[in-house]
Design a protein around this motif. Structure first.
Motif, PDB file in Angstrom:
ATOM      1  N   ALA A   1      18.613   5.361   0.838  1.00  0.00           N
ATOM      2  CA  ALA A   1      18.984   6.225  -0.280  1.00  0.00           C
ATOM      3  C   ALA A   1      18.285   7.578  -0.125  1.00  0.00           C
ATOM      4  O   ALA A   1      17.452   7.773   0.771  1.00  0.00           O
ATOM      5  N   GLU A   2      18.626   8.496  -0.987  1.00  0.00           N
ATOM      6  CA  GLU A   2      18.000   9.816  -0.920  1.00  0.00           C
ATOM      7  C   GLU A   2      16.499   9.732  -1.169  1.00  0.00           C
ATOM      8  O   GLU A   2      15.723  10.483  -0.578  1.00  0.00           O
ATOM      9  N   GLU A   3      16.102   8.810  -2.023  1.00  0.00           N
ATOM     10  CA  GLU A   3      14.680   8.647  -2.337  1.00  0.00           C
ATOM     11  C   GLU A   3      14.156   7.372  -1.679  1.00  0.00           C
ATOM     12  O   GLU A   3      14.572   6.270  -2.017  1.00  0.00           O
ATOM     13  N   ILE A   4      13.252   7.535  -0.725  1.00  0.00           N
ATOM     14  CA  ILE A   4      12.631   6.403  -0.038  1.00  0.00           C
ATOM     15  C   ILE A   4      11.288   6.122  -0.706  1.00  0.00           C
ATOM     16  O   ILE A   4      10.422   6.999  -0.755  1.00  0.00           O
ATOM     17  N   ASP A   5      11.126   4.928  -1.200  1.00  0.00           N
ATOM     18  CA  ASP A   5       9.966   4.633  -2.051  1.00  0.00           C
ATOM     19  C   ASP A   5       9.265   3.348  -1.613  1.00  0.00           C
ATOM     20  O   ASP A   5       9.066   2.431  -2.408  1.00  0.00           O
ATOM     21  N   TYR A   6       8.893   3.282  -0.336  1.00  0.00           N
ATOM     22  CA  TYR A   6       8.172   2.101   0.136  1.00  0.00           C
ATOM     23  C   TYR A   6       6.846   1.930  -0.607  1.00  0.00           C
ATOM     24  O   TYR A   6       6.497   0.824  -1.035  1.00  0.00           O
ATOM     25  N   TRP A   7       6.078   3.026  -0.726  1.00  0.00           N
ATOM     26  CA  TRP A   7       4.749   2.915  -1.320  1.00  0.00           C
ATOM     27  C   TRP A   7       4.822   2.526  -2.789  1.00  0.00           C
ATOM     28  O   TRP A   7       4.007   1.725  -3.270  1.00  0.00           O
ATOM     29  N   GLY A   8       5.787   3.094  -3.505  1.00  0.00           N
ATOM     30  CA  GLY A   8       5.937   2.708  -4.906  1.00  0.00           C
ATOM     31  C   GLY A   8       6.307   1.252  -5.065  1.00  0.00           C
ATOM     32  O   GLY A   8       5.769   0.552  -5.936  1.00  0.00           O
ATOM     33  N   ASN A   9       7.220   0.777  -4.209  1.00  0.00           N
ATOM     34  CA  ASN A   9       7.607  -0.638  -4.269  1.00  0.00           C
ATOM     35  C   ASN A   9       6.453  -1.548  -3.865  1.00  0.00           C
ATOM     36  O   ASN A   9       6.282  -2.641  -4.415  1.00  0.00           O
ATOM     37  N   LEU A  10       5.668  -1.103  -2.863  1.00  0.00           N
ATOM     38  CA  LEU A  10       4.504  -1.896  -2.455  1.00  0.00           C
ATOM     39  C   LEU A  10       3.492  -2.013  -3.589  1.00  0.00           C
ATOM     40  O   LEU A  10       2.910  -3.083  -3.826  1.00  0.00           O
ATOM     41  N   ALA A  11       3.266  -0.897  -4.288  1.00  0.00           N
ATOM     42  CA  ALA A  11       2.328  -0.934  -5.409  1.00  0.00           C
ATOM     43  C   ALA A  11       2.808  -1.894  -6.486  1.00  0.00           C
ATOM     44  O   ALA A  11       2.013  -2.673  -7.043  1.00  0.00           O
ATOM     45  N   GLN A  12       4.104  -1.865  -6.786  1.00  0.00           N
ATOM     46  CA  GLN A  12       4.642  -2.800  -7.777  1.00  0.00           C
ATOM     47  C   GLN A  12       4.581  -4.234  -7.272  1.00  0.00           C
ATOM     48  O   GLN A  12       4.301  -5.166  -8.040  1.00  0.00           O
TER      49      GLN A  12
END
Length: 294
Positions: free
Chosen positions: A59-70
């Protein structure tokens, strides 16, 4: 004419192998697509997952770190505990199953004793029995012993690996010459010393192969811990992710954000296995040729 004649057989050989190469390429893509899907969708938030974009691209927004934190903070960080539980079950069960498989396979291959053929026939028959068919009888037996909902209810059944015993038997029979063992006995070495110093180094490829197969089987085990455990703090990561999936499926509207960490949790859970295979690749590739030595 000579050059043309020499080229034609090589061309025919390449053409003959072309269908096989196409088939292997198709299988490679087929098996990599699910892994690629997990990598891609593990980077998406809820909007990216359900926003109608391509499922096989970022997707336009890649959010590995945010998902890892959650992932590691959801439900007080229980996912980390599940990973440690899986590591405990896999390492303990893998090593224990390998030790028993090496001892039993070597004994069947190199010793003659009463009932050997009958015992080995029973072993081969047990290979054909699916492990899931034994879960309920094992649960009944363990409940009578009072060890259900403990780590031993998962570890003890994992120690039995009939297929590993069969692999070790085949490899030990071909890879360890009887003459070498007899020479050790003539020199006055005991059976334990012969096994540890003579036979064991020759069995290294098969040992690593059985260790990897046993560890992967213990890590991926789902039905056994699901039946044996009721405390979610003892769950392995497979059962834990299944628990989250059930919560997300039962609450579609409120569980959209949970799907992101479920997918990333699935990706994180396979990384240890990938590292193990890549690290021990040269050993288990040799072990896959079990039975080819003469």
């Amino acid at each position: 004419m000579t050059t043309t004649t020499a080229i034609r057989p090589a061309t025919r050989r390449r053409n003959r192998h072309l269908p096989l190469q196409v088939l292997l390429g198709f299988l490679l893509v087929y098996f990599l697509i699910p892994f690629w899907w997990v990598i891609v969708n593990g980077s998406k938030n809820a909007a990216g997952l359900f926003g109608g974009g391509s499922a096989l691209w970022f997707a336009e927004e890649i959010d590995y770190w945010g998902n890892l934190a959650q992932l590691f903070s959801f439900q007080d960080g229980i996912y980390a505990r599940w990973l440690l539980n899986s590591a405990l079950y896999a390492v303990t069960g893998g090593i224990g199953a390998t030790v028993l498989a090496v001892a039993a396979g070597y004994g069947f291959a190199k010793y003659r004793f009463g009932g050997r053929r009958l015992a080995f026939s029973v072993l081969l028959g047990s290979v054909m029995v699916p492990t899931t068919a034994l879960v309920i009888p094992t649960f009944i037996m363990f409940s009578q012993l009072g060890i259900t909902n403990t780590i031993w209810a998962v570890i003890l059944p994992s120690l039995l690996n009939p297929f590993g015993v069969y692999l070790m038997h085949v490899y030990a029979r071909e890879a360890v010459p009887d003459e070498l063992l007899d020479a050790g006995r003539v020199d006055g070495a005991g059976e334990l010393r012969i096994f540890l110093q003579v036979a064991l180094p020759m069995l290294r490829p098969a040992i690593v192969t059985v260790l990897l197969l046993s560890t992967v089987a213990s890590w991926n085990n789902y039905f056994l811990p699901l039946a044996m455990l009721s405390d979610n703090r003892l769950y392995p990561v497979t059962v834990g992710i299944g628990l989250w999936q059930g919560i997300a499926s039962a609450n579609n509207a409120g569980g959209t954000s949970l799907w992101s960490i479920i997918i990333l949790g699935s990706l994180v859970s396979v990384i240890p296995l990938v590292i193990a295979f890549l690290t021990l690749q040269k050993y288990w590739q040799g072990g896959l040729s079990i039975g080819s030595l003469k």
